[in-house]
Design a protein around this motif. Structure first.
Motif, PDB file in Angstrom:
ATOM      1  N   LYS B  87       0.956  -1.152   0.014  1.00  0.00           N
ATOM      2  CA  LYS B  87       0.051  -0.090   0.007  1.00  0.00           C
ATOM      3  C   LYS B  87       0.840   1.367   0.060  1.00  0.00           C
ATOM      4  N   ALA B  88       0.414   2.366  -0.402  1.00  0.00           N
ATOM      5  CA  ALA B  88       1.032   3.632  -0.220  1.00  0.00           C
ATOM      6  C   ALA B  88       1.668   3.826   1.050  1.00  0.00           C
ATOM      7  N   SER B  89       0.655   3.448   2.045  1.00  0.00           N
ATOM      8  CA  SER B  89       1.215   3.776   3.514  1.00  0.00           C
ATOM      9  C   SER B  89       2.340   2.845   3.728  1.00  0.00           C
ATOM     10  N   ASP B  90       2.873   1.909   2.937  1.00  0.00           N
ATOM     11  CA  ASP B  90       4.115   1.162   3.451  1.00  0.00           C
ATOM     12  C   ASP B  90       5.312   1.775   2.966  1.00  0.00           C
ATOM     13  N   VAL B 125      11.747   2.048   0.993  1.00  0.00           N
ATOM     14  CA  VAL B 125      10.675   1.258   0.032  1.00  0.00           C
ATOM     15  C   VAL B 125       9.582   2.712  -0.348  1.00  0.00           C
ATOM     16  N   THR B 126       9.528   2.652  -1.682  1.00  0.00           N
ATOM     17  CA  THR B 126       8.703   3.790  -1.965  1.00  0.00           C
ATOM     18  C   THR B 126       7.446   2.906  -2.735  1.00  0.00           C
ATOM     19  N   VAL B 127       6.302   3.139  -2.387  1.00  0.00           N
ATOM     20  CA  VAL B 127       4.892   2.629  -3.015  1.00  0.00           C
ATOM     21  C   VAL B 127       4.127   3.871  -3.754  1.00  0.00           C
ATOM     22  N   SER B 128       4.225   3.988  -4.878  1.00  0.00           N
ATOM     23  CA  SER B 128       3.627   5.000  -5.656  1.00  0.00           C
ATOM     24  C   SER B 128       2.859   4.522  -7.080  1.00  0.00           C
ATOM     25  N   SER B 129       1.881   4.792  -7.163  1.00  0.00           N
ATOM     26  CA  SER B 129       1.173   4.446  -8.579  1.00  0.00           C
ATOM     27  C   SER B 129       1.667   5.643  -9.694  1.00  0.00           C
TER      28      SER B 129
END
Lengths: 109, 129
Positions: B87-90, B125-129
Protein backbone atom coordinates in the motif's frame (compact mmCIF):
# COMPACT_ATOMS: atom_id res chain seq x y z
CA UNK A 1 -2.36 -0.58 24.91
CA UNK A 2 0.46 0.91 26.98
CA UNK A 3 2.31 3.75 25.29
CA UNK A 4 5.97 4.61 25.86
CA UNK A 5 6.26 8.34 26.43
CA UNK A 6 9.15 10.73 25.75
CA UNK A 7 9.45 14.50 25.69
CA UNK A 8 8.88 15.62 22.07
CA UNK A 9 11.71 18.11 22.24
CA UNK A 10 14.40 19.42 24.52
CA UNK A 11 17.19 21.95 24.27
CA UNK A 12 20.54 22.20 26.00
CA UNK A 13 23.41 24.67 25.88
CA UNK A 14 26.83 23.48 24.72
CA UNK A 15 28.64 22.07 27.73
CA UNK A 16 25.42 21.69 29.67
CA UNK A 17 23.69 18.65 31.10
CA UNK A 18 20.34 17.33 29.97
CA UNK A 19 18.21 14.42 31.12
CA UNK A 20 15.72 12.85 28.74
CA UNK A 21 13.08 10.56 30.16
CA UNK A 22 11.11 7.49 29.07
CA UNK A 23 7.87 6.67 30.82
CA UNK A 24 4.71 4.64 30.48
CA UNK A 25 1.19 5.88 29.89
CA UNK A 26 0.18 3.49 32.66
CA UNK A 27 2.60 2.33 35.32
CA UNK A 28 6.23 2.80 36.17
CA UNK A 29 9.38 1.89 34.28
CA UNK A 30 11.74 -0.39 36.17
CA UNK A 31 14.88 -2.31 35.26
CA UNK A 32 12.59 -5.24 34.39
CA UNK A 33 11.67 -3.37 31.23
CA UNK A 34 15.38 -3.42 30.23
CA UNK A 35 15.32 0.12 28.83
CA UNK A 36 17.65 0.90 25.95
CA UNK A 37 18.44 4.16 24.20
CA UNK A 38 19.26 5.01 20.59
CA UNK A 39 20.52 8.12 18.86
CA UNK A 40 19.59 9.01 15.30
CA UNK A 41 20.72 11.88 13.14
CA UNK A 42 18.84 12.70 9.90
CA UNK A 43 19.58 10.35 7.03
CA UNK A 44 21.43 7.84 9.15
CA UNK A 45 20.51 4.60 10.87
CA UNK A 46 20.07 4.58 14.64
CA UNK A 47 23.08 4.14 16.89
CA UNK A 48 22.84 2.16 20.11
CA UNK A 49 23.82 4.19 23.16
CA UNK A 50 22.61 2.39 26.28
CA UNK A 51 21.09 -1.01 27.05
CA UNK A 52 20.07 -2.83 30.22
CA UNK A 53 19.14 0.53 31.76
CA UNK A 54 22.70 1.78 32.24
CA UNK A 55 25.23 -0.22 30.16
CA UNK A 56 26.96 1.84 27.50
CA UNK A 57 27.30 0.26 24.09
CA UNK A 58 30.80 -0.19 22.69
CA UNK A 59 32.43 3.10 21.73
CA UNK A 60 29.86 5.33 23.42
CA UNK A 61 31.51 8.09 25.45
CA UNK A 62 30.93 8.13 29.19
CA UNK A 63 29.15 11.47 29.04
CA UNK A 64 26.11 9.39 28.08
CA UNK A 65 24.59 7.57 31.03
CA UNK A 66 21.37 5.73 31.74
CA UNK A 67 19.38 5.29 34.93
CA UNK A 68 15.97 4.94 36.51
CA UNK A 69 14.73 8.24 37.91
CA UNK A 70 11.55 7.92 39.88
CA UNK A 71 9.10 6.02 37.71
CA UNK A 72 10.93 6.59 34.40
CA UNK A 73 14.05 5.53 32.58
CA UNK A 74 16.44 8.37 31.94
CA UNK A 75 19.25 9.24 29.57
CA UNK A 76 21.63 11.91 30.82
CA UNK A 77 24.08 13.72 28.58
CA UNK A 78 26.80 15.54 30.49
CA UNK A 79 28.84 18.18 28.71
CA UNK A 80 26.62 18.35 25.64
CA UNK A 81 28.35 18.86 22.31
CA UNK A 82 27.07 20.21 19.03
CA UNK A 83 27.03 16.79 17.43
CA UNK A 84 24.73 15.50 20.17
CA UNK A 85 21.96 17.32 18.36
CA UNK A 86 19.88 14.32 17.29
CA UNK A 87 16.71 12.39 17.86
CA UNK A 88 16.81 10.06 20.86
CA UNK A 89 14.60 7.01 21.22
CA UNK A 90 14.03 4.76 24.17
CA UNK A 91 12.85 1.18 23.88
CA UNK A 92 11.22 -0.97 26.54
CA UNK A 93 10.77 -4.74 26.60
CA UNK A 94 7.11 -5.65 27.10
CA UNK A 95 5.62 -9.13 26.73
CA UNK A 96 7.95 -10.55 24.08
CA UNK A 97 8.01 -7.30 22.15
CA UNK A 98 10.05 -4.14 21.95
CA UNK A 99 8.18 -0.86 22.13
CA UNK A 100 9.75 2.40 20.96
CA UNK A 101 8.95 5.72 22.48
CA UNK A 102 8.00 8.55 20.19
CA UNK A 103 11.48 10.06 20.37
CA UNK A 104 12.93 13.31 21.69
CA UNK A 105 14.42 15.88 19.36
CA UNK A 106 17.41 17.38 21.17
CA UNK A 107 18.66 20.79 20.12
CA UNK A 108 22.07 22.02 21.25
CA UNK A 109 22.17 25.79 21.19
CA UNK B 1 33.80 -6.88 9.97
CA UNK B 2 30.59 -7.47 11.84
CA UNK B 3 27.78 -5.96 9.80
CA UNK B 4 24.25 -6.21 8.48
CA UNK B 5 23.93 -5.46 4.77
CA UNK B 6 20.47 -4.57 3.52
CA UNK B 7 19.13 -4.80 -0.01
CA UNK B 8 18.84 -1.78 -2.26
CA UNK B 9 16.01 0.72 -2.41
CA UNK B 10 12.78 -0.36 -4.09
CA UNK B 11 10.07 1.49 -5.99
CA UNK B 12 6.82 -0.44 -6.30
CA UNK B 13 3.19 0.08 -7.24
CA UNK B 14 0.26 -0.50 -4.88
CA UNK B 15 -0.79 -4.13 -4.88
CA UNK B 16 2.63 -5.48 -5.81
CA UNK B 17 4.58 -7.88 -3.62
CA UNK B 18 8.02 -7.26 -2.21
CA UNK B 19 10.70 -9.05 -0.22
CA UNK B 20 13.67 -7.13 1.18
CA UNK B 21 16.72 -8.70 2.76
CA UNK B 22 19.28 -8.28 5.50
CA UNK B 23 22.50 -10.30 5.36
CA UNK B 24 24.62 -10.74 8.44
CA UNK B 25 28.36 -11.26 8.31
CA UNK B 26 31.32 -11.37 10.66
CA UNK B 27 29.46 -13.23 13.39
CA UNK B 28 27.49 -16.44 13.95
CA UNK B 29 24.18 -15.54 12.34
CA UNK B 30 22.14 -18.04 14.31
CA UNK B 31 23.36 -16.70 17.66
CA UNK B 32 21.38 -13.46 17.48
CA UNK B 33 17.77 -12.62 16.71
CA UNK B 34 17.19 -10.15 13.86
CA UNK B 35 14.53 -7.47 14.15
CA UNK B 36 12.88 -5.08 11.71
CA UNK B 37 12.10 -1.43 12.39
CA UNK B 38 10.00 0.94 10.27
CA UNK B 39 10.52 4.66 9.94
CA UNK B 40 7.91 6.49 7.90
CA UNK B 41 8.95 9.81 6.34
CA UNK B 42 9.57 12.38 9.06
CA UNK B 43 8.36 10.03 11.79
CA UNK B 44 9.78 7.95 14.61
CA UNK B 45 10.99 4.38 14.83
CA UNK B 46 8.50 1.52 15.11
CA UNK B 47 9.31 -2.07 16.07
CA UNK B 48 7.77 -4.49 13.59
CA UNK B 49 8.94 -7.88 14.74
CA UNK B 50 11.86 -10.19 15.28
CA UNK B 51 13.07 -13.63 14.24
CA UNK B 52 15.47 -16.18 15.61
CA UNK B 53 17.39 -17.36 12.54
CA UNK B 54 18.31 -20.64 14.16
CA UNK B 55 14.77 -21.98 14.52
CA UNK B 56 12.67 -19.28 12.79
CA UNK B 57 10.80 -18.47 16.01
CA UNK B 58 9.13 -15.16 15.13
CA UNK B 59 7.35 -12.47 17.13
CA UNK B 60 5.35 -9.60 15.67
CA UNK B 61 4.16 -6.29 16.95
CA UNK B 62 0.33 -6.33 17.07
CA UNK B 63 0.44 -3.35 14.69
CA UNK B 64 2.20 -5.40 12.01
CA UNK B 65 0.85 -8.92 12.61
CA UNK B 66 -0.79 -10.10 9.39
CA UNK B 67 0.55 -7.13 7.43
CA UNK B 68 4.08 -8.42 6.82
CA UNK B 69 6.00 -11.68 7.02
CA UNK B 70 9.42 -12.03 8.61
CA UNK B 71 11.55 -15.00 7.64
CA UNK B 72 15.17 -16.13 7.58
CA UNK B 73 17.44 -18.49 5.68
CA UNK B 74 20.25 -19.46 8.02
CA UNK B 75 22.14 -21.22 5.23
CA UNK B 76 22.89 -17.85 3.67
CA UNK B 77 22.79 -15.76 6.88
CA UNK B 78 19.91 -13.65 5.61
CA UNK B 79 16.69 -12.37 7.12
CA UNK B 80 13.73 -11.10 5.11
CA UNK B 81 10.76 -8.80 5.38
CA UNK B 82 8.00 -9.29 2.86
CA UNK B 83 4.67 -7.90 1.78
CA UNK B 84 2.10 -9.67 -0.37
CA UNK B 85 0.23 -6.54 -1.42
CA UNK B 86 1.86 -3.18 -0.86
CA UNK B 87 0.00 0.00 0.00
CA UNK B 88 1.09 3.60 -0.36
CA UNK B 89 1.23 3.77 3.42
CA UNK B 90 4.06 1.18 3.38
CA UNK B 91 6.36 3.88 2.00
CA UNK B 92 9.13 4.08 4.59
CA UNK B 93 12.70 3.30 5.49
CA UNK B 94 13.07 -0.19 6.89
CA UNK B 95 15.97 -1.09 9.15
CA UNK B 96 17.09 -4.50 10.23
CA UNK B 97 18.93 -4.77 13.51
CA UNK B 98 20.64 -7.47 15.51
CA UNK B 99 19.41 -8.20 19.00
CA UNK B 100 22.23 -8.21 21.50
CA UNK B 101 22.86 -11.08 23.89
CA UNK B 102 23.40 -10.28 27.54
CA UNK B 103 24.17 -12.26 30.65
CA UNK B 104 23.58 -11.46 34.31
CA UNK B 105 26.25 -11.37 36.96
CA UNK B 106 25.98 -15.14 37.42
CA UNK B 107 26.50 -15.79 33.74
CA UNK B 108 22.89 -16.63 32.98
CA UNK B 109 21.43 -15.52 29.66
CA UNK B 110 18.96 -12.68 30.09
CA UNK B 111 16.17 -13.85 27.78
CA UNK B 112 14.02 -10.77 28.36
CA UNK B 113 16.80 -8.26 27.79
CA UNK B 114 15.87 -7.23 24.27
CA UNK B 115 17.94 -4.50 22.69
CA UNK B 116 19.59 -3.87 19.35
CA UNK B 117 23.38 -3.74 19.21
CA UNK B 118 23.97 -3.61 15.45
CA UNK B 119 22.00 -1.87 12.72
CA UNK B 120 21.78 -2.12 8.97
CA UNK B 121 21.86 1.03 6.86
CA UNK B 122 18.22 0.70 5.88
CA UNK B 123 16.19 -0.07 2.77
CA UNK B 124 13.96 2.67 1.41
CA UNK B 125 10.68 1.35 0.06
CA UNK B 126 8.57 3.70 -2.03
CA UNK B 127 5.07 2.65 -3.05
CA UNK B 128 3.44 4.91 -5.59
CA UNK B 129 1.14 4.55 -8.56
Amino acid sequence: QTVVTQEPSFSVSPGGTVTLTCGLSSGSVSTSYYPSWYQQTPGRPPRTLIYSTNTRSSGVPDRFSGSILGNKAALTITGAQADDESDYYCVLYMSSAMVFGGGTKLTVL
Amino acid sequence: EVQLVQSAAEVKKPGESLKISCKGSGYTFTSHWIGWVRQMPGKGLEWMGIISPGDSDTRYSPSFQGQVTISADKSISTAYLQWSSLKASDTAMYYCARRGNSYDGSGYYESRNWYFDLWGRGTLVTVSS
